[in-house]
Design a protein around this motif. Sequence first.
Motif, mmCIF file in Angstrom:
data_model
loop_
_atom_site.group_PDB
_atom_site.id
_atom_site.type_symbol
_atom_site.label_atom_id
_atom_site.label_comp_id
_atom_site.label_asym_id
_atom_site.label_seq_id
_atom_site.Cartn_x
_atom_site.Cartn_y
_atom_site.Cartn_z
ATOM 1 N N ARG A 348 0.810 -1.211 0.000
ATOM 2 C CA ARG A 348 0.000 0.000 0.000
ATOM 3 C C ARG A 348 0.847 1.265 0.000
ATOM 4 O O ARG A 348 0.647 2.162 0.810
ATOM 5 N N MET A 349 1.803 1.366 -0.881
ATOM 6 C CA MET A 349 2.633 2.564 -0.848
ATOM 7 C C MET A 349 1.954 3.751 -1.523
ATOM 8 O O MET A 349 2.336 4.881 -1.326
ATOM 9 N N ALA A 350 0.910 3.454 -2.321
ATOM 10 C CA ALA A 350 0.225 4.542 -2.997
ATOM 11 C C ALA A 350 -0.343 5.492 -1.957
ATOM 12 O O ALA A 350 -0.876 5.073 -0.939
ATOM 13 N N GLY A 351 -0.176 6.756 -2.202
ATOM 14 C CA GLY A 351 -0.726 7.744 -1.281
ATOM 15 C C GLY A 351 0.201 8.061 -0.125
ATOM 16 O O GLY A 351 -0.040 8.980 0.637
ATOM 17 N N ILE A 352 1.256 7.278 0.012
ATOM 18 C CA ILE A 352 2.198 7.595 1.081
ATOM 19 C C ILE A 352 3.257 8.527 0.496
ATOM 20 O O ILE A 352 3.966 8.142 -0.437
ATOM 21 N N PRO A 353 3.326 9.736 1.004
ATOM 22 C CA PRO A 353 4.191 10.713 0.349
ATOM 23 C C PRO A 353 5.669 10.359 0.484
ATOM 24 O O PRO A 353 6.092 9.739 1.451
ATOM 25 N N GLY A 354 6.401 10.732 -0.520
ATOM 26 C CA GLY A 354 7.851 10.671 -0.399
ATOM 27 C C GLY A 354 8.511 9.402 -0.877
ATOM 28 O O GLY A 354 9.723 9.339 -0.944
ATOM 29 N N VAL A 355 7.748 8.365 -1.216
ATOM 30 C CA VAL A 355 8.392 7.111 -1.629
ATOM 31 C C VAL A 355 9.098 7.315 -2.973
ATOM 32 O O VAL A 355 10.268 6.960 -3.139
ATOM 33 N N MET A 356 8.379 7.909 -3.909
ATOM 34 C CA MET A 356 8.982 8.169 -5.220
ATOM 35 C C MET A 356 10.198 9.091 -5.074
ATOM 36 O O MET A 356 11.256 8.847 -5.638
ATOM 37 N N ALA A 357 10.024 10.144 -4.238
ATOM 38 C CA ALA A 357 11.121 11.100 -4.046
ATOM 39 C C ALA A 357 12.360 10.378 -3.518
ATOM 40 O O ALA A 357 13.478 10.602 -3.978
ATOM 41 N N ALA A 359 13.149 7.220 -3.872
ATOM 42 C CA ALA A 359 13.734 6.359 -4.910
ATOM 43 C C ALA A 359 14.528 7.198 -5.903
ATOM 44 O O ALA A 359 15.663 6.854 -6.256
ATOM 45 N N VAL A 360 13.944 8.316 -6.318
ATOM 46 C CA VAL A 360 14.619 9.177 -7.294
ATOM 47 C C VAL A 360 15.914 9.726 -6.701
ATOM 48 O O VAL A 360 16.967 9.719 -7.344
ATOM 49 N N THR A 361 15.849 10.156 -5.448
ATOM 50 C CA THR A 361 17.049 10.687 -4.786
ATOM 51 C C THR A 361 18.142 9.628 -4.745
ATOM 52 O O THR A 361 19.296 9.899 -5.072
ATOM 53 N N ALA A 362 17.748 8.402 -4.350
ATOM 54 C CA ALA A 362 18.750 7.328 -4.220
ATOM 55 C C ALA A 362 19.456 7.099 -5.553
ATOM 56 O O ALA A 362 20.683 6.980 -5.600
ATOM 57 N N GLU A 366 23.590 8.381 -7.178
ATOM 58 C CA GLU A 366 24.564 7.506 -7.850
ATOM 59 C C GLU A 366 24.710 7.870 -9.324
ATOM 60 O O GLU A 366 25.304 7.118 -10.092
ATOM 61 N N LYS A 367 24.108 8.975 -9.702
ATOM 62 C CA LYS A 367 24.166 9.457 -11.105
ATOM 63 C C LYS A 367 23.575 8.433 -12.079
ATOM 64 O O LYS A 367 24.096 8.210 -13.174
ATOM 65 N N ILE A 368 22.512 7.780 -11.639
ATOM 66 C CA ILE A 368 21.840 6.819 -12.522
ATOM 67 C C ILE A 368 20.632 7.520 -13.134
ATOM 68 O O ILE A 368 19.727 7.963 -12.419
ATOM 69 N N GLU A 369 20.642 7.617 -14.446
ATOM 70 C CA GLU A 369 19.562 8.324 -15.117
ATOM 71 C C GLU A 369 18.307 7.452 -15.168
ATOM 72 O O GLU A 369 18.388 6.256 -15.469
ATOM 73 N N ILE A 370 17.169 8.058 -14.859
ATOM 74 C CA ILE A 370 15.893 7.336 -14.951
ATOM 75 C C ILE A 370 15.271 7.676 -16.303
ATOM 76 O O ILE A 370 15.040 8.832 -16.614
ATOM 77 N N LEU A 371 15.017 6.657 -17.111
ATOM 78 C CA LEU A 371 14.509 6.900 -18.464
ATOM 79 C C LEU A 371 12.987 6.933 -18.505
ATOM 80 O O LEU A 371 12.397 7.496 -19.407
ATOM 81 N N GLN A 372 12.365 6.290 -17.540
ATOM 82 C CA GLN A 372 10.903 6.241 -17.505
ATOM 83 C C GLN A 372 10.493 5.658 -16.155
ATOM 84 O O GLN A 372 11.260 4.896 -15.556
ATOM 85 N N THR A 373 9.322 6.005 -15.697
ATOM 86 C CA THR A 373 8.836 5.385 -14.456
ATOM 87 C C THR A 373 7.398 4.908 -14.649
ATOM 88 O O THR A 373 6.713 5.338 -15.571
ATOM 89 N N LEU A 396 18.931 1.104 -3.896
ATOM 90 C CA LEU A 396 17.524 1.142 -3.470
ATOM 91 C C LEU A 396 17.315 0.239 -2.250
ATOM 92 O O LEU A 396 16.638 0.593 -1.291
ATOM 93 N N HIS A 397 17.932 -0.935 -2.312
ATOM 94 C CA HIS A 397 17.841 -1.893 -1.203
ATOM 95 C C HIS A 397 18.332 -1.251 0.091
ATOM 96 O O HIS A 397 17.705 -1.348 1.140
ATOM 97 N N LYS A 398 19.440 -0.565 -0.009
ATOM 98 C CA LYS A 398 20.039 0.065 1.166
ATOM 99 C C LYS A 398 19.209 1.270 1.620
ATOM 100 O O LYS A 398 18.908 1.419 2.789
ATOM 101 N N HIS A 399 18.830 2.077 0.639
ATOM 102 C CA HIS A 399 18.097 3.304 0.941
ATOM 103 C C HIS A 399 16.771 3.031 1.655
ATOM 104 O O HIS A 399 16.321 3.825 2.462
#
Length: 407
Positions: A348-357, A359-362, A366-373, A396-399
């Motif tokens: 149930r992560m939907a609606g929980i703020p900050g999860v995407m943020a 993941a993107v930060t993590a 590491e300078k990993i470009e996200i091409l699509q989500t 991501l596992h660590k973060h």
Amino acid sequence: MGIIIQKFGGTSLINDERRNQAIDKIQNALEENFSPVVVVSAIGREGDPYSTDTLLSLLKSQVVEPRPREKDILMSCGELISAVIMSNALNSRGYDSIVFTGGQAGIITDDNYTDAKILEVNPRNILESIDKGIIPIIAGFQGMTKDGNITTLGRGGSDVTASILGEALEVEVVEIYTDVDGVMTADPKIVSDAKVMDTVFYNEVFQMAEYGAKVLHPRAVEIAMRSNIPILIKNINTEFKGTLITNYDKTRSYRVDRDKIITSVAHINNRAQVRITPSKLGYKNHERLFEQIAKEGISIDMINIYPELIFFIIDDKDSKKLEGVLGELHYEYTILKDLTKVTIIGNRMAGIPGVMAKAVTALSMEKIEILQTSDSHTTISCLIESKHTNKAVNVLHKHFGLGNKDI
Ligand code: ADP
Ligand code: MG
């Protein structure tokens, strides 16, 4: 006396030592008064003499592709070899056993070769041998059409054999023996700190499998879920208790702990991103495009449709077929290959703020470009270049604090 399924994966049968360990597990089941029904995969992995990939490689140098029907006959051989060796090993240890092909085990499928769907199961032969005290050894990954043609069930299909027989025989449990200690928070081949999960619900492990965690076939989970048969994943080579996959347990509370919203990271390689610029002529009806894609059996994912742009991803192996479709319909397109879809999975992560943020930060750190989500109620997926896979899964596992050291 209850029946149980014991499925042994490719690496669990690779040599005499492993086969003896497998027989020990069968012996344990007998001592506990269960009737074991054994399902086996082809021996070993790619490069090993009788693995499915090795059998297929025998055709590599030939100019024409084998017909799907014949390809399935070839691919089904690995499990047959494995079943006979296992049966003979059991007989050598004083047990009586009998080998059944998928068809003889009563697994009837449609004729969608290489990825056949199971239509019905008639486990009469298996039940007869159990009655006689003979241990049935079933070649996994295969079935038979009503007309008697051999079919295969898709990669990882022995898990499906185990589950479907489990359902048909109303077994107590389906035991799956493999080379890891259970279902883990990420692929332990990539994340050294991955943690074994004690108990996982069907829907959680289904998501993991759907998003690339190879430990179990998603279809096998679905079947077990609909008939509520527990699956136990265990390491053939250790006495570790493994992971129990079972139904939603009301006694387990779902406290939405901010830091444990995510429970695992999965990844799937060999993705290709397709970008289509529909038409310079203005509005175009894309019905035919998607119809043709479906007709060719190409599955697409992470679909985004904008007026001037369509994005989606496919399995690399379908690129040629897709290019055919796009060419025929006169679309302009580009295909970007060597991509990996990394997915964080949770409750149930939907609606929980900050999860995407988070993941993107993590990944950005590491300078990993996200091409699509893309995201769903329980997942967030990021498409990245495959060369970053190890780093991305680990970070991501660590973060999200999933490892043993992260508690
Ligand atoms: P088998 O031949 O026994 O079916 P597989 O290779 O199909 O074995 O599946 C086991 C492998 O799945 C492990 O070796 C591991 O690398 C991989 N794997 C990927 N994700 C996970 C996960 N989340 N938990 C456990 N294993 C995983
Ligand atoms: Mg497998």
